[in-house]
Design an enzyme around this catalytic site. Structure first.
Site, PDB file in Angstrom:
ATOM      1  N   GLN A 178      -2.531  -0.219  -0.173  1.00  0.00           N
ATOM      2  CA  GLN A 178      -1.076  -0.061  -0.191  1.00  0.00           C
ATOM      3  C   GLN A 178      -0.547  -0.356  -1.586  1.00  0.00           C
ATOM      4  OE1 GLN A 178       0.639  -2.076   3.612  1.00  0.00           O
ATOM      5  NE2 GLN A 178      -1.400  -2.910   3.328  1.00  0.00           N
TER       6      GLN A 178
ATOM      7  N   ASN B 179      -7.346 -13.459   4.271  1.00  0.00           N
ATOM      8  CA  ASN B 179      -5.953 -13.783   3.948  1.00  0.00           C
ATOM      9  C   ASN B 179      -5.772 -15.296   4.090  1.00  0.00           C
ATOM     10  OD1 ASN B 179      -3.016 -13.946   4.006  1.00  0.00           O
ATOM     11  ND2 ASN B 179      -2.998 -11.789   4.604  1.00  0.00           N
ATOM     12  N   PRO B 180      -5.075 -15.942   3.177  1.00  0.00           N
ATOM     13  CA  PRO B 180      -4.837 -17.384   3.348  1.00  0.00           C
ATOM     14  C   PRO B 180      -3.939 -17.676   4.556  1.00  0.00           C
ATOM     15  CG  PRO B 180      -4.152 -16.642   1.145  1.00  0.00           C
ATOM     16  CD  PRO B 180      -4.475 -15.422   1.935  1.00  0.00           C
TER      17      PRO B 180
ATOM     18  N   CYS C 252      10.595  19.744  -8.752  1.00  0.00           N
ATOM     19  CA  CYS C 252       9.406  20.614  -8.621  1.00  0.00           C
ATOM     20  C   CYS C 252       8.128  19.840  -8.291  1.00  0.00           C
ATOM     21  CB  CYS C 252       9.217  21.445  -9.896  1.00  0.00           C
ATOM     22  SG  CYS C 252       8.513  20.518 -11.270  1.00  0.00           S
TER      23      CYS C 252
ATOM     24  N   CYS D 222      11.446  15.992 -16.576  1.00  0.00           N
ATOM     25  CA  CYS D 222      10.250  16.758 -16.205  1.00  0.00           C
ATOM     26  C   CYS D 222       9.857  17.715 -17.343  1.00  0.00           C
ATOM     27  CB  CYS D 222      10.531  17.547 -14.932  1.00  0.00           C
ATOM     28  SG  CYS D 222       9.194  18.642 -14.441  1.00  0.00           S
TER      29      CYS D 222
ATOM     30  N   HIS E 141       0.528   4.302  -0.871  1.00  0.00           N
ATOM     31  CA  HIS E 141       1.924   4.181  -1.329  1.00  0.00           C
ATOM     32  C   HIS E 141       2.106   4.662  -2.764  1.00  0.00           C
ATOM     33  CE1 HIS E 141       2.653   0.866   1.938  1.00  0.00           C
ATOM     34  NE2 HIS E 141       2.589   2.079   2.449  1.00  0.00           N
TER      35      HIS E 141
ATOM     36  N   THR F  45      -2.970  -8.344   3.120  1.00  0.00           N
ATOM     37  CA  THR F  45      -1.745  -7.640   3.548  1.00  0.00           C
ATOM     38  C   THR F  45      -1.110  -8.394   4.709  1.00  0.00           C
ATOM     39  OG1 THR F  45      -0.782  -5.618   4.457  1.00  0.00           O
ATOM     40  CG2 THR F  45      -3.104  -6.000   4.967  1.00  0.00           C
ATOM     41  N   SER F  46       0.248  -8.400   4.705  1.00  0.00           N
ATOM     42  CA  SER F  46       0.962  -9.043   5.803  1.00  0.00           C
ATOM     43  C   SER F  46       0.908  -8.175   7.061  1.00  0.00           C
ATOM     44  CB  SER F  46       2.418  -9.288   5.400  1.00  0.00           C
ATOM     45  OG  SER F  46       3.019  -8.070   5.011  1.00  0.00           O
TER      46      SER F  46
ATOM     47  N   CYS G 126       8.581  14.682 -10.531  1.00  0.00           N
ATOM     48  CA  CYS G 126       9.846  15.396 -10.668  1.00  0.00           C
ATOM     49  C   CYS G 126      10.535  15.492  -9.302  1.00  0.00           C
ATOM     50  CB  CYS G 126       9.585  16.800 -11.223  1.00  0.00           C
ATOM     51  SG  CYS G 126      11.086  17.795 -11.303  1.00  0.00           S
TER      52      CYS G 126
HETATM   53  C1  BJW Z   1      -3.428 -13.081  -0.164  1.00  0.00           C
HETATM   54  C2  BJW Z   1      -3.577 -13.781  -1.349  1.00  0.00           C
HETATM   55  C3  BJW Z   1      -4.874 -13.861  -1.873  1.00  0.00           C
HETATM   56  C4  BJW Z   1      -1.497 -13.819  -0.849  1.00  0.00           C
HETATM   57  N1  BJW Z   1      -5.892 -13.264  -1.227  1.00  0.00           N
HETATM   58  N2  BJW Z   1      -4.446 -12.520   0.453  1.00  0.00           N
HETATM   59  C5  BJW Z   1       7.401   1.233  13.025  1.00  0.00           C
HETATM   60  C6  BJW Z   1       8.220   0.180  13.426  1.00  0.00           C
HETATM   61  C7  BJW Z   1       9.275  -0.238  12.617  1.00  0.00           C
HETATM   62  C8  BJW Z   1       9.521   0.341  11.383  1.00  0.00           C
HETATM   63  C9  BJW Z   1       8.716   1.360  11.000  1.00  0.00           C
HETATM   64  C10 BJW Z   1       7.676   1.809  11.813  1.00  0.00           C
HETATM   65  N3  BJW Z   1       7.063   2.819  11.187  1.00  0.00           N
HETATM   66  C11 BJW Z   1       7.662   3.004   9.980  1.00  0.00           C
HETATM   67  C12 BJW Z   1       8.679   2.150   9.848  1.00  0.00           C
HETATM   68  C13 BJW Z   1       9.589   1.999   8.681  1.00  0.00           C
HETATM   69  C14 BJW Z   1       8.918   1.316   7.514  1.00  0.00           C
HETATM   70  C15 BJW Z   1       8.291   0.000   7.959  1.00  0.00           C
HETATM   71  O1  BJW Z   1       7.115  -0.112   8.181  1.00  0.00           O
HETATM   72  N4  BJW Z   1       9.083  -1.041   8.068  1.00  0.00           N
HETATM   73  C16 BJW Z   1       8.572  -2.336   8.510  1.00  0.00           C
HETATM   74  C17 BJW Z   1       8.810  -3.377   7.397  1.00  0.00           C
HETATM   75  C18 BJW Z   1       9.194  -2.729   9.818  1.00  0.00           C
HETATM   76  N5  BJW Z   1       7.917   2.202   6.950  1.00  0.00           N
HETATM   77  C19 BJW Z   1       8.225   3.171   6.097  1.00  0.00           C
HETATM   78  O2  BJW Z   1       9.370   3.406   5.747  1.00  0.00           O
HETATM   79  C20 BJW Z   1       7.060   4.009   5.588  1.00  0.00           C
HETATM   80  N6  BJW Z   1       7.345   5.379   5.762  1.00  0.00           N
HETATM   81  C21 BJW Z   1       7.345   5.975   6.940  1.00  0.00           C
HETATM   82  O3  BJW Z   1       7.065   5.369   7.953  1.00  0.00           O
HETATM   83  O4  BJW Z   1       7.623   7.320   6.894  1.00  0.00           O
HETATM   84  C22 BJW Z   1       7.960   7.986   8.102  1.00  0.00           C
HETATM   85  C23 BJW Z   1       9.437   7.848   8.216  1.00  0.00           C
HETATM   86  C24 BJW Z   1      10.228   8.612   7.384  1.00  0.00           C
HETATM   87  C25 BJW Z   1      11.605   8.500   7.517  1.00  0.00           C
HETATM   88  C26 BJW Z   1      12.154   7.615   8.419  1.00  0.00           C
HETATM   89  C27 BJW Z   1      11.335   6.830   9.231  1.00  0.00           C
HETATM   90  C28 BJW Z   1       9.946   6.956   9.134  1.00  0.00           C
HETATM   91  C29 BJW Z   1       6.881   3.841   4.086  1.00  0.00           C
HETATM   92  C30 BJW Z   1       6.555   2.450   3.722  1.00  0.00           C
HETATM   93  C31 BJW Z   1       6.436   2.346   2.195  1.00  0.00           C
HETATM   94  C32 BJW Z   1       6.339   0.895   1.771  1.00  0.00           C
HETATM   95  N7  BJW Z   1       6.646   0.795   0.398  1.00  0.00           N
HETATM   96  C33 BJW Z   1       6.483  -0.481  -0.247  1.00  0.00           C
HETATM   97  C34 BJW Z   1       7.158  -0.413  -1.625  1.00  0.00           C
HETATM   98  C35 BJW Z   1       6.322   0.475  -2.594  1.00  0.00           C
HETATM   99  C36 BJW Z   1       7.002   0.662  -3.890  1.00  0.00           C
HETATM  100  C37 BJW Z   1       7.214  -0.650  -4.611  1.00  0.00           C
HETATM  101  O5  BJW Z   1       6.235  -1.364  -4.869  1.00  0.00           O
HETATM  102  O6  BJW Z   1       8.349  -0.939  -4.939  1.00  0.00           O
HETATM  103  O7  BJW Z   1       5.120  -0.816  -0.335  1.00  0.00           O
HETATM  104  S1  BJW Z   1       7.158  -1.851   0.690  1.00  0.00           S
HETATM  105  C38 BJW Z   1       5.949  -3.018   0.229  1.00  0.00           C
HETATM  106  O8  BJW Z   1       5.286  -3.478   1.438  1.00  0.00           O
HETATM  107  C39 BJW Z   1       4.919  -2.234  -0.600  1.00  0.00           C
HETATM  108  C40 BJW Z   1       3.635  -2.695   0.022  1.00  0.00           C
HETATM  109  O9  BJW Z   1       2.617  -1.740  -0.199  1.00  0.00           O
HETATM  110  C41 BJW Z   1       3.980  -2.887   1.470  1.00  0.00           C
HETATM  111  C42 BJW Z   1       3.024  -3.776   2.205  1.00  0.00           C
HETATM  112  O10 BJW Z   1       3.056  -5.094   1.718  1.00  0.00           O
HETATM  113  P1  BJW Z   1       1.717  -5.906   1.604  1.00  0.00           P
HETATM  114  O11 BJW Z   1       0.789  -5.241   0.686  1.00  0.00           O
HETATM  115  O12 BJW Z   1       1.228  -6.230   2.959  1.00  0.00           O
HETATM  116  O13 BJW Z   1       2.219  -7.236   0.821  1.00  0.00           O
HETATM  117  P2  BJW Z   1       2.971  -8.514   1.407  1.00  0.00           P
HETATM  118  O14 BJW Z   1       3.630  -9.165   0.262  1.00  0.00           O
HETATM  119  O15 BJW Z   1       3.792  -8.189   2.593  1.00  0.00           O
HETATM  120  O16 BJW Z   1       1.786  -9.458   1.917  1.00  0.00           O
HETATM  121  C43 BJW Z   1       0.879 -10.067   1.030  1.00  0.00           C
HETATM  122  C44 BJW Z   1      -0.182 -10.752   1.839  1.00  0.00           C
HETATM  123  O17 BJW Z   1      -1.171 -11.235   0.955  1.00  0.00           O
HETATM  124  C45 BJW Z   1       0.344 -11.966   2.642  1.00  0.00           C
HETATM  125  O18 BJW Z   1      -0.136 -11.864   3.967  1.00  0.00           O
HETATM  126  C46 BJW Z   1      -0.285 -13.150   1.913  1.00  0.00           C
HETATM  127  O19 BJW Z   1      -0.611 -14.216   2.790  1.00  0.00           O
HETATM  128  C47 BJW Z   1      -1.538 -12.531   1.353  1.00  0.00           C
HETATM  129  N8  BJW Z   1      -2.106 -13.192   0.163  1.00  0.00           N
HETATM  130  N9  BJW Z   1      -2.370 -14.288  -1.743  1.00  0.00           N
HETATM  131  C48 BJW Z   1      -5.649 -12.655  -0.059  1.00  0.00           C
HETATM  132  N10 BJW Z   1      -5.132 -14.548  -3.048  1.00  0.00           N
HETATM  133 ZN    ZN Z   2      10.110  19.550 -12.532  1.00  0.00          ZN
END
Ligand code: BJW
Ligand code: ZN
Length: 248
Positions: free
Chosen positions: A108, A220-221, A137, A154, A126, A195-196, A134
């Site tokens: 992710q 995960n911690p 396009c 672009c 992601h 990942t959370s 762009c």
């Molecule tokens: C360690 C550590 C160490 C710390 N070692 N571990 C179903 C139900 C409800 C909502 C939805 C659903 N399906 C879709 C949705 C909507 C939404 C969603 O999921 N929302 C939820 C929050 C409820 N999803 C979307 O919008 C997705 N698109 C989609 O579904 O399209 C279809 C659609 C279209 C139109 C309308 C509706 C649906 C797209 C999601 C894109 C996420 N984008 C982001 C931002 C990217 C750009 C940016 O960086 O700015 O991606 S959000 C952010 O969260 C980022 C990450 O990739 C993503 C996941 O986070 P991650 O990686 O898990 O990090 P953390 O911080 O959450 O966790 C870190 C973990 O590490 C923790 O557990 C720590 O304990 C651990 N840790 N140190 C090992 N040393």
């Molecule tokens: Zn273009």
């Protein structure tokens, strides 16, 4: 410190891993935490930009409302990332890719650190922060080749470009998620690292793997909503735990 219980768990995971032919790994922000990349959630340290939580600034609506501000947020993060290096977790996963007849790494993360560690064919669910796209396009360019104008223009059609990442409310890149589902479904062992497991559809991949019969391991911690479905949980930093699983 590694407790006796943890040593037994590590041994169990190591045995499953070494017996496997097909392995699927899903990573999140935590895998890059030891490189210095801030995570989004957890530790009471949710990412905020000028008072805006990341789910607002990193959203499809924000690209429509204020693309220059979205670029300011991503430029800030590019600045943070440009000095960072892969850590032992990235390097261990890069070594695993040649140890199994089938190995798939889906992330992710948008930071490119898996590739910097040597991982090939990474499924970037992601997108990638180093690429701009762009808005008209869909042409893509390396951000570092686009100059300082914001938003960048672009090279093909002169329209504005945006970061090539998947924001909240946007679809994942065509095909990548389907290929990840296929790999998860047929995996014998599935690792969920740093990942959370809150953001969908990425968080459904371990569930797909488990339903397909995989041995599910979380690294995960902290506990996550996935923990109760896991066959093994390694509690601690990925950069310390993954190297203990062998293939050094
Ligand atoms: C360690 C550590 C160490 C710390 N070692 N571990 C179903 C139900 C409800 C909502 C939805 C659903 N399906 C879709 C949705 C909507 C939404 C969603 O999921 N929302 C939820 C929050 C409820 N999803 C979307 O919008 C997705 N698109 C989609 O579904 O399209 C279809 C659609 C279209 C139109 C309308 C509706 C649906 C797209 C999601 C894109 C996420 N984008 C982001 C931002 C990217 C750009 C940016 O960086 O700015 O991606 S959000 C952010 O969260 C980022 C990450 O990739 C993503 C996941 O986070 P991650 O990686 O898990 O990090 P953390 O911080 O959450 O966790 C870190 C973990 O590490 C923790 O557990 C720590 O304990 C651990 N840790 N140190 C090992 N040393
Ligand atoms: Zn273009």
């Amino acid at each position: 410190m590694t407790s006796r219980l943890q040593v037994t768990e590590i041994e169990r995971v190591r045995e499953s891993l070494h017996a496997a032919h097909s392995v699927f790994v899903l990573t999140g922000a935590g895998v890059s935490a030891e490189s210095g990349v801030p995570t989004f959630r957890g530790g009471g340290n949710a990412a905020v930009w000028k008072g805006m939580p990341f789910y607002e600034i990193s959203s499809a609506g924000m690209v429509e409302r204020d693309l220059p501000e979205v670029w300011a947020w991503f430029d800030y993060r590019l600045g943070v990332l440009s000095d960072l290096k892969p850590n032992p977790a990235h390097k261990t996963l890069a070594r695993w890719q040649d140890k199994f007849s089938s190995f798939t790494l889906a992330t992710q993360n948008i930071d490119g650190l898996h590739q910097a560690a040597g991982s090939r064919d990474v499924y970037e669910l992601h997108g990638n922060v180093w690429t701009a796209r762009c808005i008209e396009c869909d042409a893509r360019s390396d951000v570092r080749r686009l100059g300082a104008a914001r938003p960048p223009v672009c090279l093909d059609c002169r329209n504005p470009m945006r970061p090539d990442v998947v924001l909240f409310g946007e679809m994942l890149p065509v095909g990548v998620f389907d290929r990840a589902v296929d790999a998860a479904r047929t995996a014998e062992v599935c690792f969920v690292v740093g990942t959370s497991a809150l953001v969908y559809p990425a968080a459904s991949l371990p569930e797909v793997a488990k339903r397909g019969g995989a041995f599910l391991v979380e690294v995960n911690p902290e506990k996550t909503p996935l923990t109760e479905y896991c066959d093994a949980s390694l509690r601690g930093p990925a950069g310390e735990l993954l190297p203990l699983l062998g293939f050094e």
